[in-house]
Design a protein around this motif. Structure first.
Motif, PDB file in Angstrom:
ATOM      1  N   ALA A  82       0.536  -1.197   0.035  1.00  0.00           N
ATOM      2  CA  ALA A  82      -0.078  -0.010   0.030  1.00  0.00           C
ATOM      3  C   ALA A  82       0.858   1.143   0.067  1.00  0.00           C
ATOM      4  O   ALA A  82       0.327   2.358  -0.533  1.00  0.00           O
ATOM      5  CB  ALA A  82      -1.030   0.067   1.206  1.00  0.00           C
ATOM      6  N   PRO A  83       2.029   1.517   0.741  1.00  0.00           N
ATOM      7  CA  PRO A  83       2.498   2.596   0.868  1.00  0.00           C
ATOM      8  C   PRO A  83       3.358   3.148  -0.495  1.00  0.00           C
ATOM      9  O   PRO A  83       3.974   2.025  -1.219  1.00  0.00           O
ATOM     10  CB  PRO A  83       3.587   2.505   1.925  1.00  0.00           C
ATOM     11  CG  PRO A  83       3.247   1.157   2.878  1.00  0.00           C
ATOM     12  CD  PRO A  83       2.406   0.383   1.841  1.00  0.00           C
ATOM     13  N   ILE A  84       3.435   4.263  -0.984  1.00  0.00           N
ATOM     14  CA  ILE A  84       4.291   4.621  -1.720  1.00  0.00           C
ATOM     15  C   ILE A  84       5.918   4.540  -1.387  1.00  0.00           C
ATOM     16  O   ILE A  84       6.043   4.512  -0.362  1.00  0.00           O
ATOM     17  CB  ILE A  84       3.808   5.858  -2.656  1.00  0.00           C
ATOM     18  CG1 ILE A  84       4.213   7.068  -1.479  1.00  0.00           C
ATOM     19  CG2 ILE A  84       2.724   5.853  -3.110  1.00  0.00           C
ATOM     20  CD1 ILE A  84       4.076   8.522  -2.253  1.00  0.00           C
ATOM     21  N   LEU A  85       6.790   4.518  -2.274  1.00  0.00           N
ATOM     22  CA  LEU A  85       8.230   4.401  -1.882  1.00  0.00           C
ATOM     23  C   LEU A  85       8.947   5.776  -2.510  1.00  0.00           C
ATOM     24  O   LEU A  85       8.608   6.239  -3.461  1.00  0.00           O
ATOM     25  CB  LEU A  85       8.742   3.559  -2.676  1.00  0.00           C
ATOM     26  CG  LEU A  85       8.770   1.962  -2.139  1.00  0.00           C
ATOM     27  CD1 LEU A  85       9.006   1.062  -3.149  1.00  0.00           C
ATOM     28  CD2 LEU A  85       9.319   1.702  -1.013  1.00  0.00           C
ATOM     29  N   ILE A  86       9.564   6.480  -1.492  1.00  0.00           N
ATOM     30  CA  ILE A  86      10.235   7.723  -1.703  1.00  0.00           C
ATOM     31  C   ILE A  86      11.499   7.547  -1.479  1.00  0.00           C
ATOM     32  O   ILE A  86      12.123   7.831  -0.594  1.00  0.00           O
ATOM     33  CB  ILE A  86       9.545   8.900  -0.761  1.00  0.00           C
ATOM     34  CG1 ILE A  86       7.984   9.097  -1.000  1.00  0.00           C
ATOM     35  CG2 ILE A  86      10.171  10.161  -1.274  1.00  0.00           C
ATOM     36  CD1 ILE A  86       7.167  10.107   0.005  1.00  0.00           C
ATOM     37  N   PRO A  87      12.394   7.186  -2.399  1.00  0.00           N
ATOM     38  CA  PRO A  87      13.707   7.168  -2.402  1.00  0.00           C
ATOM     39  C   PRO A  87      14.267   8.436  -2.399  1.00  0.00           C
ATOM     40  O   PRO A  87      13.904   9.353  -3.121  1.00  0.00           O
ATOM     41  CB  PRO A  87      14.224   6.567  -3.903  1.00  0.00           C
ATOM     42  CG  PRO A  87      13.033   6.823  -4.679  1.00  0.00           C
ATOM     43  CD  PRO A  87      11.919   6.741  -3.868  1.00  0.00           C
ATOM     44  N   SER A  88      15.123   9.038  -1.317  1.00  0.00           N
ATOM     45  CA  SER A  88      15.479  10.628  -1.105  1.00  0.00           C
ATOM     46  C   SER A  88      16.969  10.599  -1.070  1.00  0.00           C
ATOM     47  O   SER A  88      17.731   9.961  -0.282  1.00  0.00           O
ATOM     48  CB  SER A  88      15.005  10.689   0.234  1.00  0.00           C
ATOM     49  OG  SER A  88      15.213  12.050   0.655  1.00  0.00           O
ATOM     50  N   GLY A  89      17.301  11.614  -1.870  1.00  0.00           N
ATOM     51  CA  GLY A  89      18.744  11.819  -2.041  1.00  0.00           C
ATOM     52  C   GLY A  89      19.059  12.819  -3.188  1.00  0.00           C
ATOM     53  O   GLY A  89      18.527  12.733  -4.286  1.00  0.00           O
ATOM     54  N   GLY A  90      19.797  13.896  -3.057  1.00  0.00           N
ATOM     55  CA  GLY A  90      20.226  14.682  -4.053  1.00  0.00           C
ATOM     56  C   GLY A  90      21.544  14.405  -4.775  1.00  0.00           C
ATOM     57  O   GLY A  90      22.049  13.254  -4.632  1.00  0.00           O
ATOM     58  N   MET A  92      18.251   5.738  -7.212  1.00  0.00           N
ATOM     59  CA  MET A  92      17.588   4.832  -6.132  1.00  0.00           C
ATOM     60  C   MET A  92      16.365   4.353  -6.977  1.00  0.00           C
ATOM     61  O   MET A  92      15.577   3.409  -6.694  1.00  0.00           O
ATOM     62  CB  MET A  92      17.197   5.455  -4.985  1.00  0.00           C
ATOM     63  CG  MET A  92      18.594   5.700  -4.156  1.00  0.00           C
ATOM     64  SD  MET A  92      18.424   7.052  -2.874  1.00  0.00           S
ATOM     65  CE  MET A  92      17.595   6.023  -1.533  1.00  0.00           C
ATOM     66  N   ARG A  93      15.425   5.327  -7.499  1.00  0.00           N
ATOM     67  CA  ARG A  93      14.090   4.915  -8.113  1.00  0.00           C
ATOM     68  C   ARG A  93      14.485   3.960  -9.052  1.00  0.00           C
ATOM     69  O   ARG A  93      13.563   3.197  -9.304  1.00  0.00           O
ATOM     70  CB  ARG A  93      13.640   6.182  -8.696  1.00  0.00           C
ATOM     71  CG  ARG A  93      12.353   5.934  -9.266  1.00  0.00           C
ATOM     72  CD  ARG A  93      11.516   7.306 -10.096  1.00  0.00           C
ATOM     73  NE  ARG A  93      10.241   7.020 -10.242  1.00  0.00           N
ATOM     74  CZ  ARG A  93       9.810   6.520 -11.218  1.00  0.00           C
ATOM     75  NH1 ARG A  93      10.839   6.394 -12.322  1.00  0.00           N
ATOM     76  NH2 ARG A  93       8.358   6.332 -11.707  1.00  0.00           N
ATOM     77  N   GLU A  94      15.631   4.052  -9.996  1.00  0.00           N
ATOM     78  CA  GLU A  94      15.887   3.082 -10.859  1.00  0.00           C
ATOM     79  C   GLU A  94      15.951   1.621 -10.568  1.00  0.00           C
ATOM     80  O   GLU A  94      15.646   0.693 -10.719  1.00  0.00           O
ATOM     81  CB  GLU A  94      16.923   3.449 -11.827  1.00  0.00           C
ATOM     82  CG  GLU A  94      16.769   4.555 -12.955  1.00  0.00           C
ATOM     83  CD  GLU A  94      17.747   4.928 -13.756  1.00  0.00           C
ATOM     84  OE1 GLU A  94      18.943   4.165 -13.663  1.00  0.00           O
ATOM     85  OE2 GLU A  94      17.666   5.934 -14.309  1.00  0.00           O
ATOM     86  N   TYR A  95      16.670   1.571  -9.196  1.00  0.00           N
ATOM     87  CA  TYR A  95      17.026   0.350  -8.670  1.00  0.00           C
ATOM     88  C   TYR A  95      15.614  -0.267  -8.162  1.00  0.00           C
ATOM     89  O   TYR A  95      15.453  -1.459  -8.185  1.00  0.00           O
ATOM     90  CB  TYR A  95      18.061   0.754  -7.505  1.00  0.00           C
ATOM     91  CG  TYR A  95      18.327  -0.523  -6.631  1.00  0.00           C
ATOM     92  CD1 TYR A  95      19.264  -1.258  -6.807  1.00  0.00           C
ATOM     93  CD2 TYR A  95      17.476  -1.233  -5.629  1.00  0.00           C
ATOM     94  CE1 TYR A  95      19.836  -2.308  -6.307  1.00  0.00           C
ATOM     95  CE2 TYR A  95      17.723  -2.212  -4.951  1.00  0.00           C
ATOM     96  CZ  TYR A  95      19.015  -3.029  -5.354  1.00  0.00           C
ATOM     97  OH  TYR A  95      19.316  -4.006  -4.452  1.00  0.00           O
ATOM     98  N   ALA A 137      10.627   9.982  -6.619  1.00  0.00           N
ATOM     99  CA  ALA A 137      11.985  10.409  -6.097  1.00  0.00           C
ATOM    100  C   ALA A 137      11.833  11.647  -5.577  1.00  0.00           C
ATOM    101  O   ALA A 137      11.518  12.573  -6.156  1.00  0.00           O
ATOM    102  CB  ALA A 137      12.796  10.161  -7.313  1.00  0.00           C
ATOM    103  N   GLU A 138      12.677  12.105  -4.240  1.00  0.00           N
ATOM    104  CA  GLU A 138      13.033  13.153  -3.799  1.00  0.00           C
ATOM    105  C   GLU A 138      14.540  13.511  -4.262  1.00  0.00           C
ATOM    106  O   GLU A 138      15.306  12.526  -3.954  1.00  0.00           O
ATOM    107  CB  GLU A 138      12.821  13.233  -2.318  1.00  0.00           C
ATOM    108  CG  GLU A 138      13.059  14.733  -1.495  1.00  0.00           C
ATOM    109  CD  GLU A 138      14.560  14.891  -1.446  1.00  0.00           C
ATOM    110  OE1 GLU A 138      14.968  15.888  -2.186  1.00  0.00           O
ATOM    111  OE2 GLU A 138      15.386  13.928  -1.090  1.00  0.00           O
ATOM    112  N   THR A 139      14.967  14.371  -4.915  1.00  0.00           N
ATOM    113  CA  THR A 139      16.301  14.693  -5.371  1.00  0.00           C
ATOM    114  C   THR A 139      17.123  15.994  -5.153  1.00  0.00           C
ATOM    115  O   THR A 139      17.878  16.411  -5.672  1.00  0.00           O
ATOM    116  CB  THR A 139      16.197  14.797  -6.906  1.00  0.00           C
ATOM    117  OG1 THR A 139      15.186  15.815  -7.550  1.00  0.00           O
ATOM    118  CG2 THR A 139      15.561  13.218  -7.561  1.00  0.00           C
ATOM    119  N   GLU A 140      16.688  16.538  -4.106  1.00  0.00           N
ATOM    120  CA  GLU A 140      17.148  17.661  -3.775  1.00  0.00           C
ATOM    121  C   GLU A 140      18.133  17.825  -2.494  1.00  0.00           C
ATOM    122  O   GLU A 140      18.882  18.604  -2.053  1.00  0.00           O
ATOM    123  CB  GLU A 140      16.078  19.082  -3.742  1.00  0.00           C
ATOM    124  CG  GLU A 140      15.588  19.130  -4.661  1.00  0.00           C
ATOM    125  CD  GLU A 140      16.257  19.555  -6.099  1.00  0.00           C
ATOM    126  OE1 GLU A 140      17.191  20.370  -5.867  1.00  0.00           O
ATOM    127  OE2 GLU A 140      16.101  19.380  -7.209  1.00  0.00           O
TER     128      GLU A 140
END
Length: 357
Positions: free
Chosen positions: A214-222, A235-238, A251-254
């Motif tokens: 159910a939860p979405i995934l938020i890979p985080s890293g600038g 991370m999103r590609e992985y 993805a969070e990218t900042e």
């Protein structure tokens, strides 16, 4: 008889209050260092009080057990635990420097081991003579030695509290279905996901599966200065390559720090206080949990396995980070200890000087 009874009753009441207060605080929110320590201290005081009552009534077994356990822990910690800890830190410190990059962060276990080896000799060198005097040189040495002991005990207790709270926190489970699983970045190598980061991503996938996807995934890293792309993108590609639904990966990218990982990922939620699970490395769990609490997030943090030899230096780095995050409390505590040592030296020590002749 009346004195011991009143003392026992006071210990039971105080211990019970501390145990309930600390236990309730930990159950309400495990992201606290003090709560489990207060609960454990309260349990010990309460057990001591009950033991005294039973001893007065002719049943001293519980009191004997409490005293034996306390003495045993003290003895094992100093006679057995101290040298074993030094040996383990030496071995882990040398191993991590042989297998990983030779950075100051990776050398912390080795530095700590050397520090523990030198500590008894250093405190012995600072110790004043056994014959108490009231001349300025003796008083200065006495104050420095006492302050050093207090500071060592303070940091030792703080580290023990950090470890106990960290271990207890890992036994907790998330009570609500999270809206998202935030996976914290840890750096790319040549634009690719390295093993440490891959373990975090796999833990994120596991956390998502634990809640039925159910939860979405938020890979985080600038994007770092030496990286060809952002961590969040890699991370999103992985995640997608390992079975995640592309529509459920944002993805969070900042972000550039753990705090930014959390704050910037929070903006991608439907509401700032939406529940989340945060996936990181095992050694990084509790400090991340403390950060989520400071940010007012409804978060539960889970950890990915880490190579054993990497853990001691990483844990020491995390502890140093917590001390830095609470530097005002640390500074005030040290100032109070130094002031107390000086006051004791100036007021009490001269009264201990044996009379002339």
């Amino acid at each position: 008889m009346v004195g011991p009874v009143w003392l026992s009753a006071a210990l039971i009441v105080v211990g019970g209050v501390l145990f309930v207060t600390g236990g309730a605080g930990f159950l309400r929110d495990g992201r606290r260092i003090g709560a489990p320590i207060i609960a454990i201290l309260g349990a010990g005081i309460c057990a001591l009080g009950v033991g005294l009552v039973l001893a007065v009534l002719g049943h001293p077994l519980l009191l004997v057990i409490v005293l034996v356990v306390a003495f045993g822990l003290l003895l094992l910690g100093n006679v057995v635990g101290y040298p074993l800890l030094v040996i383990f830190l030496l071995y882990a410190g040398i191993t991590v420097l042989r297998r990983e990059s030779r950075t100051l962060g990776n050398a912390l276990a080795l530095v700590a081991a050397i520090g523990l080896i030198l500590l008894p000799g250093t405190l012995g060198w600072l110790a004043p003579s056994d014959v108490v005097r009231d001349d300025p040189a003796y008083l200065l040495r006495y104050a420095v030695h006492l302050a050093a002991i207090l500071i060592v005990v303070y940091f030792g207790f703080a580290f023990a509290a950090f470890m106990i709270a960290s271990l207890l926190y890992r036994w907790r489970r998330s009570r609500v279905v999270p809206e998202a699983v935030i996976v914290l970045g840890s750096g790319l190598i040549d634009g690719a996901v390295p093993p440490l980061l891959a373990a975090r991503l796999q833990r994120g996938l596991q956390a998502q599966a634990d809640f039925g996807g159910a939860p979405i995934l938020i890979p985080s890293g600038g994007q770092g200065d030496d990286e060809p792309r952002s961590e969040g993108e890699a991370m999103r590609e992985y995640l997608i390559a390992h079975g995640a639904d592309p529509a459920a990966v944002v993805a969070e990218t900042e972000s550039r720090t753990t705090s930014e990982n959390l704050r910037f990922s929070r903006t991608l939620l439907s509401e700032p206080d939406a529940p989340v699970v945060v996936a990181t490395s095992s050694y990084h769990v509790f400090r991340t949990a403390l950060l989520t609490r400071a940010l007012g997030m409804r978060a539960h943090v889970v950890g990915a396995p880490t190579a054993w030899y990497y853990v001691p230096s990483a844990v020491l780095r995390e502890f140093a980070g917590v001390m830095r995050d609470h530097w005002r409390v640390v500074a005030v505590s040290i100032a109070l200890m130094v002031s107390g040592a000086v006051a004791f030296t100036l007021i009490i020590v001269p009264a201990m000087v044996p009379p002339a002749g």
